[in-house]
Motif scaffolding. Structure first.
Motif, PDB file in Angstrom:
ATOM      1  N   SER A  80       0.729  -1.097  -0.116  1.00  0.00           N
ATOM      2  CA  SER A  80       0.116   0.201   0.162  1.00  0.00           C
ATOM      3  C   SER A  80       0.863   1.263   0.014  1.00  0.00           C
ATOM      4  CB  SER A  80      -0.863  -0.039   1.326  1.00  0.00           C
ATOM      5  OG  SER A  80      -1.450   1.129   1.485  1.00  0.00           O
ATOM      6  N   PHE A  81       0.380   2.314  -0.579  1.00  0.00           N
ATOM      7  CA  PHE A  81       1.065   3.654  -0.406  1.00  0.00           C
ATOM      8  C   PHE A  81       0.324   4.200   0.697  1.00  0.00           C
ATOM      9  CE2 PHE A  81       1.136   8.133  -1.674  1.00  0.00           C
ATOM     10  CZ  PHE A  81       2.445   8.126  -1.605  1.00  0.00           C
ATOM     11  N   SER A 110       4.534  -0.761   2.933  1.00  0.00           N
ATOM     12  CA  SER A 110       4.038   0.498   2.456  1.00  0.00           C
ATOM     13  C   SER A 110       5.139   0.927   1.301  1.00  0.00           C
ATOM     14  CB  SER A 110       3.994   1.302   3.454  1.00  0.00           C
ATOM     15  OG  SER A 110       4.367   1.123   4.780  1.00  0.00           O
ATOM     16  N   MET A 114       5.216   5.776  -6.047  1.00  0.00           N
ATOM     17  CA  MET A 114       4.450   5.030  -6.357  1.00  0.00           C
ATOM     18  C   MET A 114       4.809   5.020  -7.953  1.00  0.00           C
ATOM     19  SD  MET A 114       0.736   5.152  -5.438  1.00  0.00           S
ATOM     20  CE  MET A 114       0.256   6.639  -6.179  1.00  0.00           C
ATOM     21  N   ILE A 119       6.263  -0.724  -6.756  1.00  0.00           N
ATOM     22  CA  ILE A 119       5.453  -1.614  -6.470  1.00  0.00           C
ATOM     23  C   ILE A 119       5.875  -3.062  -6.650  1.00  0.00           C
ATOM     24  CG2 ILE A 119       3.280  -2.598  -7.460  1.00  0.00           C
ATOM     25  CD1 ILE A 119       2.474   0.235  -8.322  1.00  0.00           C
ATOM     26  N   VAL A 138      -2.914   0.378  -4.622  1.00  0.00           N
ATOM     27  CA  VAL A 138      -2.209   1.316  -5.029  1.00  0.00           C
ATOM     28  C   VAL A 138      -2.796   2.240  -6.152  1.00  0.00           C
ATOM     29  CG1 VAL A 138       0.159   1.992  -6.115  1.00  0.00           C
ATOM     30  CG2 VAL A 138       0.131   0.101  -4.483  1.00  0.00           C
ATOM     31  N   HIS A 140      -2.927   4.120  -8.271  1.00  0.00           N
ATOM     32  CA  HIS A 140      -2.193   4.878  -9.202  1.00  0.00           C
ATOM     33  C   HIS A 140      -1.895   4.490 -10.724  1.00  0.00           C
ATOM     34  CE1 HIS A 140       1.378   7.344 -10.309  1.00  0.00           C
ATOM     35  NE2 HIS A 140       0.847   8.435  -9.506  1.00  0.00           N
ATOM     36  N   ALA A 143       0.200   1.342 -11.053  1.00  0.00           N
ATOM     37  CA  ALA A 143       0.040   0.104 -10.541  1.00  0.00           C
ATOM     38  C   ALA A 143      -0.398  -0.755 -11.666  1.00  0.00           C
ATOM     39  CB  ALA A 143      -1.140  -0.066  -9.430  1.00  0.00           C
TER      40      ALA A 143
END
Lengths: 340, 340
Positions: A80-81, A110, A114, A119, A138, A140, A143
């Motif tokens: 996760s971000f 984390s 991003m 990732i 994520v 974004h 991802a």
DNA sequence: GCGAAGACTGTTATCGCTAACATAAAACGT
DNA sequence: ACGTTTTATGTTAGCGATAACAGTCTTCGC
């Protein structure tokens, strides 16, 4: 081999292992293993004796040994971000709860940034500790790419990612949420609706922007502004927007930014909602107590998290779906919006 | 034994193991292991060959096997209550970052309730997956008891727990923070300061209350009210307080409650800060954009988390300290407080 | 030129558990 | 009563890595 020299059985030097329990209960190690994993296959009296021995020695199975032989770890990972943000934090929490109910543990990774790389790194870090599956939160653009590099043998579920992913996914229908928010403002008689969006390349931000655009079709669409999700950016952009007297309604892509924006308007002498109506997004627990209480779009993160776990569970037991589930957001009308 | 039948070497059925790499590189498994764990003990050319083989096969060490033989897992656990709250979430995030820098992974166990039992259960869940150590973030009286039941062989560090713990601990000095907040109000000329506290039996709540009491020594001390940390409870208690015209200053035990309280006062026609001054606690990122911007006490959760990890690391490598570290909070003056 | 020390690499045993097969005891049908 | 199934337990053989020890090959001093 097991008895401690000086008396108290609880005082052992090394942790008890299967063999110790077996010895104490007068059975073989295998029987002890069975008592722990398939109790019904052991005669009740034997089982009781074994259990007593387990109790007495305070035996705990060795996780590494077990997962070495079974090939499963009972741990799943969440990438996760910034788990400090309300959305990811709530989703993570829900995932953790669902996981616990199924006797899974959750490992978190984390991300600092991003990017596609980070990732992959996050997933990798988890994979090295041999998680059985991974949930990626994520939201974004990156991802989508990041997920493409993944090894195919690892069950992965995406939360809130883009549309064209190769993995099972759960997402809130932000397009619909944004449409609801925007329509609400139009229905109140506003000519058009301005938009303060999230940062570029965030899926959620884009979806909300598109929803907003969609609801505005046929009208003048003002150029959107963008913030970084923080109240502070909302404040800064709010200052800018407040100089434009034609602004009467703003749809803001999340609640903290809406908070900052409302502050800016207030400081500029524009009253909310009398002069300007504002709608936020998320329904953070504090939104009802903002000044004025914020009309916003509620996301059900708990459901989101639970569904994500369900999907992952399905994939882990082998169902090779690439199902995509959608969670509907809900408009919560409070006092930051009013008739034009 | 390793070569795939039909061509592409990347397409193997089973994941490569040490032996496969060894075979491909023309060395023994042990040498491969050394390349991975103590590269300097292997001749550069051999190392290169091994590394190439690792690369080619996409080899990843098996975590379970490794930790079975080394007795370490490289995973640490965090037991926490409601990671959705700003404090725990931020602390957790900082711990995770610190852990990552030292190649540890973080496993979380959130608690449903905060009883002695549930803490023990949380730790237990983690222990079953053989974490190397545990950080407990449970700022509740029950934590003290819960920590007592723990097995002595497991390194544990407490965050924000009580004073008389048997384990290393890090905590914010809430007493000092509350004193600063209260003194700030007194120095502005307020006769006395009211207090909206957190729920009973929360360590933080108690410490802040004591600090408030301490700073008020020699004056009239009004009976404190208690909320549950939520903005909503702040609103409810605020409605009650706002009926008392003698109230001119309130120290609220956290920011969300302060937000709710300010709303209640505003609705009751009492202006903040002209009629009533309010100080919060936490300095959540939104506090600067509340209306009015909230004077509050900032906790440095990042430091807290980092220190907690440090302490745990010390304990894990054997230093058997029961050190207790303190992090100082800081008063941030904004516009919710003014001279009487 | 030769033994000793050092630098590499290999062998063996083991970590603690469970899958798979083997065996013994009990239950059953005819 | 006796083979056959069922039920309960035990035996054996790894899972995939590393620790500890044991070699082999250099290198070096004198």
């Amino acid at each position: 081999m097991t008895t401690s020299p000086g008396g108290e059985p609880a005082e052992r030097t090394k942790a008890a292992v299967l063999e110790d329990v077996a010895g104490l209960a007068g059975v073989s190690a295998m029987t002890v293993s069975r008592v722990l994993n398939a109790p019904e296959k052991v005669r009740p009296e034997t089982r009781a004796r074994v259990l007593a021995a387990v109790q007495e020695l305070g035996y705990r199975p060795n996780f590494a040994a077990r997962s070495l032989v079974t090939g499963r770890s009972g741990v799943l990972g969440v990438v996760s971000f910034d788990t400090t943000l309300y959305g990811p934090a709530s989703t993570l929490y829900a995932i953790e709860r669902a996981a616990r109910e199924h006797d899974y543990l959750v490992n978190i990774a984390s991300l600092e940034a991003m990017t596609r790389r980070s990732i992959a790194e996050g997933v990798d870090r988890l994979r090295q500790q041999s998680v059985d599956g991974v949930i990626v939160i994520v939201p974004h653009e990156s991802a989508a790419d990041g997920l493409r590099d993944l090894p195919p043998d690892l069950p992965v579920v995406d939360v809130g990612g883009g549309e064209r992913l190769s993995v099972p996914a759960v997402a809130v229908d932000h397009h619909a949420g944004a449409v609801r928010a925007t329509r609400h403002l139009l229905e109140l008689g506003h000519e058009t609706v301005h938009h303060l969006s999230g940062p570029a390349n965030w899926i959620d931000a884009n979806n909300r922007m598109q929803g907003w655009r969609h609801a505005l079709r046929g009208r003048e669409i003002p150029p959107p502004l963008a913030g970084d999700w923080s109240a502070n950016s909302g404040y800064e952009q709010g200052k800018r927007l407040s100089r434009d007297p034609s602004v009467t309604a703003v749809f803001v892509a999340n609640d903290p930014m809406a908070l900052g924006l409302m502050r800016a308007f207030r400081e500029a002498g524009r009253r909310v909602p009398e002069d300007v109506s504002v709608v936020g997004y998320d329904d953070v627990p504090e939104a009802a107590h903002f000044w004025p209480p914020l009309t916003t779009v509620r996301q059900n993160f708990a459901t989101l998290g639970r569904q994500a776990f369900q999907l992952l569970l399905n994939r882990m037991v082998g169902h090779d779906t690439s199902e995509r589930r959608t969670v509907e957001p809900e408009l919560v009308v409070r006092e930051s919006t009013s008739r034009r």
